[in-house]
Design a protein around this motif. Structure first.
Motif, mmCIF file in Angstrom:
data_model
loop_
_atom_site.group_PDB
_atom_site.id
_atom_site.type_symbol
_atom_site.label_atom_id
_atom_site.label_comp_id
_atom_site.label_asym_id
_atom_site.label_seq_id
_atom_site.Cartn_x
_atom_site.Cartn_y
_atom_site.Cartn_z
ATOM 1 N N LYS A 56 -11.670 11.293 9.102
ATOM 2 C CA LYS A 56 -10.584 12.254 9.369
ATOM 3 C C LYS A 56 -9.333 11.913 8.554
ATOM 4 O O LYS A 56 -8.770 12.768 7.864
ATOM 5 N N ALA A 57 -8.919 10.641 8.614
ATOM 6 C CA ALA A 57 -7.651 10.248 7.996
ATOM 7 C C ALA A 57 -7.675 10.389 6.476
ATOM 8 O O ALA A 57 -6.636 10.624 5.860
ATOM 9 N N SER A 58 -8.846 10.257 5.869
ATOM 10 C CA SER A 58 -8.901 10.241 4.391
ATOM 11 C C SER A 58 -8.817 11.640 3.788
ATOM 12 O O SER A 58 -8.732 11.780 2.556
ATOM 13 N N LEU A 73 0.827 -1.219 0.000
ATOM 14 C CA LEU A 73 0.000 0.000 0.000
ATOM 15 C C LEU A 73 0.858 1.264 0.000
ATOM 16 O O LEU A 73 1.885 1.317 0.686
ATOM 17 N N PRO A 74 0.446 2.280 -0.768
ATOM 18 C CA PRO A 74 1.209 3.537 -0.756
ATOM 19 C C PRO A 74 1.008 4.237 0.595
ATOM 20 O O PRO A 74 -0.108 4.590 0.971
ATOM 21 N N GLY A 75 2.113 4.402 1.328
ATOM 22 C CA GLY A 75 2.057 4.920 2.703
ATOM 23 C C GLY A 75 1.295 6.229 2.848
ATOM 24 O O GLY A 75 0.541 6.421 3.805
ATOM 25 N N LYS A 76 1.461 7.123 1.847
ATOM 26 C CA LYS A 76 0.857 8.450 2.002
ATOM 27 C C LYS A 76 -0.643 8.434 1.803
ATOM 28 O O LYS A 76 -1.334 9.396 2.130
ATOM 29 N N ARG A 77 -1.141 7.379 1.167
ATOM 30 C CA ARG A 77 -2.587 7.349 0.959
ATOM 31 C C ARG A 77 -3.199 6.041 1.477
ATOM 32 O O ARG A 77 -3.976 5.381 0.803
ATOM 33 N N SER A 78 -2.831 5.720 2.703
ATOM 34 C CA SER A 78 -3.467 4.547 3.314
ATOM 35 C C SER A 78 -3.471 4.664 4.830
ATOM 36 O O SER A 78 -2.682 5.398 5.433
ATOM 37 N N PRO A 121 -10.523 11.756 -2.976
ATOM 38 C CA PRO A 121 -11.910 11.695 -3.468
ATOM 39 C C PRO A 121 -12.589 10.344 -3.276
ATOM 40 O O PRO A 121 -13.794 10.221 -3.448
ATOM 41 N N GLU A 122 -11.800 9.311 -2.941
ATOM 42 C CA GLU A 122 -12.386 7.967 -2.850
ATOM 43 C C GLU A 122 -11.749 7.180 -1.706
ATOM 44 O O GLU A 122 -10.549 7.322 -1.444
ATOM 45 N N ILE A 123 -12.564 6.351 -1.035
ATOM 46 C CA ILE A 123 -12.016 5.462 0.001
ATOM 47 C C ILE A 123 -12.186 4.021 -0.493
ATOM 48 O O ILE A 123 -13.260 3.635 -0.962
ATOM 49 N N VAL A 124 -11.105 3.245 -0.406
ATOM 50 C CA VAL A 124 -11.128 1.847 -0.865
ATOM 51 C C VAL A 124 -10.739 0.947 0.302
ATOM 52 O O VAL A 124 -9.705 1.158 0.934
ATOM 53 N N ASP A 178 -17.509 -2.031 5.501
ATOM 54 C CA ASP A 178 -18.549 -1.139 6.043
ATOM 55 C C ASP A 178 -17.971 0.146 6.631
ATOM 56 O O ASP A 178 -18.585 1.210 6.543
ATOM 57 N N ILE A 179 -16.781 0.040 7.224
ATOM 58 C CA ILE A 179 -16.125 1.251 7.752
ATOM 59 C C ILE A 179 -15.863 2.206 6.580
ATOM 60 O O ILE A 179 -16.200 3.397 6.630
ATOM 61 N N ALA A 180 -15.291 1.658 5.488
ATOM 62 C CA ALA A 180 -14.962 2.505 4.326
ATOM 63 C C ALA A 180 -16.229 3.068 3.695
ATOM 64 O O ALA A 180 -16.305 4.253 3.357
ATOM 65 N N ARG A 181 -17.236 2.195 3.541
ATOM 66 C CA ARG A 181 -18.485 2.622 2.884
ATOM 67 C C ARG A 181 -19.144 3.767 3.659
ATOM 68 O O ARG A 181 -19.528 4.781 3.090
ATOM 69 N N TYR A 182 -19.213 3.607 4.993
ATOM 70 C CA TYR A 182 -19.936 4.625 5.764
ATOM 71 C C TYR A 182 -19.114 5.911 5.887
ATOM 72 O O TYR A 182 -19.666 7.012 5.832
ATOM 73 N N ALA A 183 -17.790 5.750 5.995
ATOM 74 C CA ALA A 183 -16.933 6.942 6.053
ATOM 75 C C ALA A 183 -17.043 7.710 4.737
ATOM 76 O O ALA A 183 -17.143 8.946 4.727
#
Ligand SMILES: NC(=O)C1=CN([C@@H]2O[C@H](COP(=O)(O)OP(=O)(O)OC[C@H]3O[C@@H](n4cnc5c(N)ncnc54)[C@H](OP(=O)(O)O)[C@@H]3O)[C@@H](O)[C@H]2O)C=CC1
Ligand SMILES: O=C(CO)COP(=O)(O)O
Length: 403
Positions: free
Chosen positions: A78-80, A53-58, A84-87, A96-101
């Motif tokens: 907060k972290a994201s 995973l790319p450290g700066k975007r994970s 524009p997108e959370i995966v 579910d954490i990603a979907r709801y965030a």
């Protein structure tokens, strides 16, 4: 399933259904950072090891099995930052954490499933623990799903068992829906059953192959989970996927949460619920005699208080008080219920043995599970076979006979 993605159609149920345009691609999980080139990833310690995973975007949860709690959702909002997108790279909870965030922060959402353990991936709902109570919120479906069959095939054995448990739950869930349609007049749609039932039959016949990690069997299991998730999107709620068996599961899960313990995987506790629903429909369809016994609201409160703190008990009882219990006619078993029963239940029984439901049942006391069975219809306003038994005053005795 792929032929309905992105389509809008008039259904024989009288509604117009809109199916989201989800792109499903099969690729190596290692390609995820390139496929989702501007996205923010979330993973946990195990799933992060599957991809660089790319450290700066994970964000990697530094704990074993992060649960889908509101605190974890807020952490990801907060972290994201401005991505524009959370995966999600993970199974049900991380999805579910990603979907709801993503939903709360107005971002896009995509997922990379790491186990065929749940029907969460294509779904639009997000069951989240809020102060220890599991609540199912409307959220968003994914934009894209990246499937790596080798990763799915090699998921831990208990997640494969759980995956079979969660998918075969769609059989009693459908029966609960039909029952509610007969008894309460609740709207029902046949399309979402017709697109599912052949896959379910296949899974019942292939459950050993799934546990043997056979590639095609795993693909069928995953396809069934994806279709089931789409069915929830089409309906705008989890009715096609979740009935009494899920309430049993949610109650057990919340009990563990109350004690500060990690619950078993979702599909494993759903498996207990499927066993309970199977026994209930066996009694209903085969007209087995269950003696009447009162179960007063005081007794219900007392038993809930043995499992949960007062605040939660009052919340559950409020839900229960608002439930409508229509008068049950003597013979409520219609033809559709009998058809599903005779077509699926002999295979369902064998599948529960294959995935070893007894080992999950035996990890609890009989007294605890009996309580769960008679309390499960308290936590949600969804009408199921347990409400029928409640109204018929046979719930207490049923709960004591089932295990
Ligand atoms: N939105 C919806 O419609 C639905 C949502 N759900 C929800 O899904 C959740 C349950 O999800 P479930 O999938 O059962 O379990 P979880 O996601 O809670 O946990 C599974 C754990 O297994 C580990 N794991 C996952 N994949 C792999 C892999 N390939 N290799 C090694 N370890 C792996 C990870 O933990 P670790 O790193 O600790 O080993 C992970 O945290 C519940 O909250 C349930 O409510 C369920 C159905 C539908
Ligand atoms: O778990 C689910 C389906 O498998 C989602 O449904 P609920 O959380 O509404 O029970």
């Amino acid at each position: 399933m792929k032929d309905i993605l992105g389509k809008t159609f008039e259904c024989s149920c009288g509604k117009t259904h809109e199916v989201p345009d989800i792109e499903i691609l099969e690729a190596s999980i290692r390609e995820a950072p390139d496929v989702f080139s501007d996205a923010f990833f979330i993973a946990d310690l195990n799933t992060a090891s599957l991809v660089d995973l790319p450290g700066k975007r994970s964000f990697v949860f530094n704990e074993r099995r992060p649960l889908a709690t509101m605190e974890n959702v807020e952490k990801i909002v907060k972290a994201s930052g401005d991505f524009p997108e959370i995966v999600s790279i993970g199974s049900g909870s991380l999805t579910d954490i990603a979907r709801y965030a993503a939903y709360l922060s107005g971002k896009r959402f995509s997922c990379v499933p790491t186990a065929p353990s749940v029907d969460a991936y294509t779904s639009t709902v997000a069951p989240i623990l809020v102060n220890g109570v599991k609540k199912t919120f409307m959220a968003i479906p994914p934009r894209r799903i990246l499937l790596d069959i080798e990763v799915l095939r090699n998921a831990p054995m208990d997640l494969l068992r759980a995956g079979v448990g969660d998918i075969v739950a769609k059989i009693p869930a459908r029966m609960d829906w039909i029952l509610s349609h007969i008894v309460t007049g609740e709207y029902i749609c046949d399309f979402v059953w017709n697109d599912m039932k052949d896959l379910l039959k296949e899974i019942l016949l292939k459950s050993k192959d799934i546990l043997n990690r056979e590639r095609n069997a795993i693909k069928t299991l995953m396809e069934a989970h994806l279709v089931s998730g789409i069915n929830m999107v089409i309906m705008g709620n989890s009715r096609p996927a979740s009935g009494a068996e899920h309430m049993v599961s949610h109650l057990i899960e919340m009990f563990h949460e109350e004690k500060g313990e990690m619950p078993p995987f979702h599909g494993l506790t759903v498996m207990i619920g499927v066993f309970v629903s199977m026994k209930a429909y066996e009694a209903l369809v085969e007209k087995k005699e269950i003696p009447l016994k009162d179960y007063s609201i005081e007794e219900r409160r007392k038993e809930l208080l043995e499992l949960f703190e007062e605040r939660k008990v009052e919340e559950f009882l409020k839900t229960y008080a608002e439930k409508k219990f229509p008068k049950i006619e003597a013979d409520i078993v219609g033809e559709p219920l009998e058809d599903i029963y005779w077509e699926f239940f002999p295979h369902l029984k064998r599948t529960l043995e294959t995935i070893d439901v007894n080992s999950v049942i035996n990890s609890y006391s009989k007294d605890f599970l009996s309580k769960v069975v008679r309390l499960a219809n308290t936590i949600r306003d969804r009408f199921t076979v347990l409400d029928v038994f409640d109204e018929m005053k046979i719930l207490k005795n049923f709960s004591e006979m089932v295990f």
